[in-house]
Design an enzyme around this catalytic site. Sequence first.
Site, PDB file in Angstrom:
ATOM      1  N   LYS A   7      -2.703 -17.803  -8.252  1.00  0.00           N
ATOM      2  CA  LYS A   7      -1.926 -16.752  -8.904  1.00  0.00           C
ATOM      3  C   LYS A   7      -0.820 -17.418  -9.728  1.00  0.00           C
ATOM      4  O   LYS A   7      -0.081 -18.262  -9.212  1.00  0.00           O
ATOM      5  CB  LYS A   7      -1.308 -15.894  -7.803  1.00  0.00           C
ATOM      6  CG  LYS A   7      -1.035 -14.465  -8.174  1.00  0.00           C
ATOM      7  CD  LYS A   7      -0.570 -13.757  -6.902  1.00  0.00           C
ATOM      8  CE  LYS A   7      -0.276 -12.324  -7.097  1.00  0.00           C
ATOM      9  NZ  LYS A   7       0.356 -11.746  -5.908  1.00  0.00           N
TER      10      LYS A   7
HETATM   11  C1  E4P Z   1       0.626  -8.236  -5.870  1.00  0.00           C
HETATM   12  O1  E4P Z   1      -0.152  -9.151  -5.930  1.00  0.00           O
HETATM   13  C2  E4P Z   1       2.021  -8.349  -5.413  1.00  0.00           C
HETATM   14  O2  E4P Z   1       2.030  -9.220  -4.321  1.00  0.00           O
HETATM   15  C3  E4P Z   1       2.586  -7.054  -4.906  1.00  0.00           C
HETATM   16  O3  E4P Z   1       1.694  -5.977  -5.070  1.00  0.00           O
HETATM   17  C4  E4P Z   1       3.997  -6.774  -5.281  1.00  0.00           C
HETATM   18  O4  E4P Z   1       4.378  -5.536  -4.742  1.00  0.00           O
HETATM   19  P1  E4P Z   1       5.894  -5.063  -4.582  1.00  0.00           P
HETATM   20  O5  E4P Z   1       6.347  -4.526  -5.884  1.00  0.00           O
HETATM   21  O6  E4P Z   1       5.816  -3.973  -3.539  1.00  0.00           O
HETATM   22  O7  E4P Z   1       6.682  -6.262  -4.137  1.00  0.00           O
END
Ligand code: E4P
Length: 215
Positions: A83
């Site tokens: 990522k």
């Molecule tokens: C996605 O890959 C992220 O880890 C995640 O959905 C972020 O979510 P949040 O806005 O609740 O931190």
Amino acid sequence: MKLFIDSGNLKEIEGLVPLGIIDGITTNPTLLAKEGGDYRGLLKKICQIVKGPTSAEVVSTDADGMIREGRELAALDEHIVVKVPFTKAGVMACKTLAAEGKRVNVTLIFSATQALLAAKVGAAYVSPFVGRLDDIATSGMNLVSEIVDIFENYQFSTEVLVASVRHPIHVVEAARMGADVCTCPASVIESMFKHPLTDIGLERFLKDWEKAGFK
Ligand code: E4P
């Protein structure tokens, strides 16, 4: 639509995977920091449990650092998806890692143009953050709809991974729009099971059966 758990917590992951509804996992630095300890070991365990795409995020901010980290993360397990954040460095890193055959999830997507650029350099997934857009009074799901349309127009193989999901309505809307993946906190997946009429209905069936006194 594939359903991923957005978590680095083994208890949450082990509780949901045996049900057969989970296709993969997304983690991020915040989620892994919450767990502490040996994050590499944790990622390996998660991959073994899920046996599906498991996103692990780099923390370098320059392209060379992201590429180096991405290679290290990808070497941990065949299921790791690297990522990278959407920045110019992230786009360069995505181009290099994708050319090496590594799957890359470009994260922190907040506009359709960002998603388009990530798709052009071979991202396996783009992650629009719907909840964080809703938080600033902008429709996160409108963004998902735009990205789905654009990717369909040009037959990009990049999958739309709906992230920052806050409630089951996000999941329903993502599925109606044809998003490829929705990654949800365990609490949102738990709430997808619940309906009071199911509980009331089951209770009534069992009571009626008991009253009949069948042997
Ligand atoms: C996605 O890959 C992220 O880890 C995640 O959905 C972020 O979510 P949040 O806005 O609740 O931190």
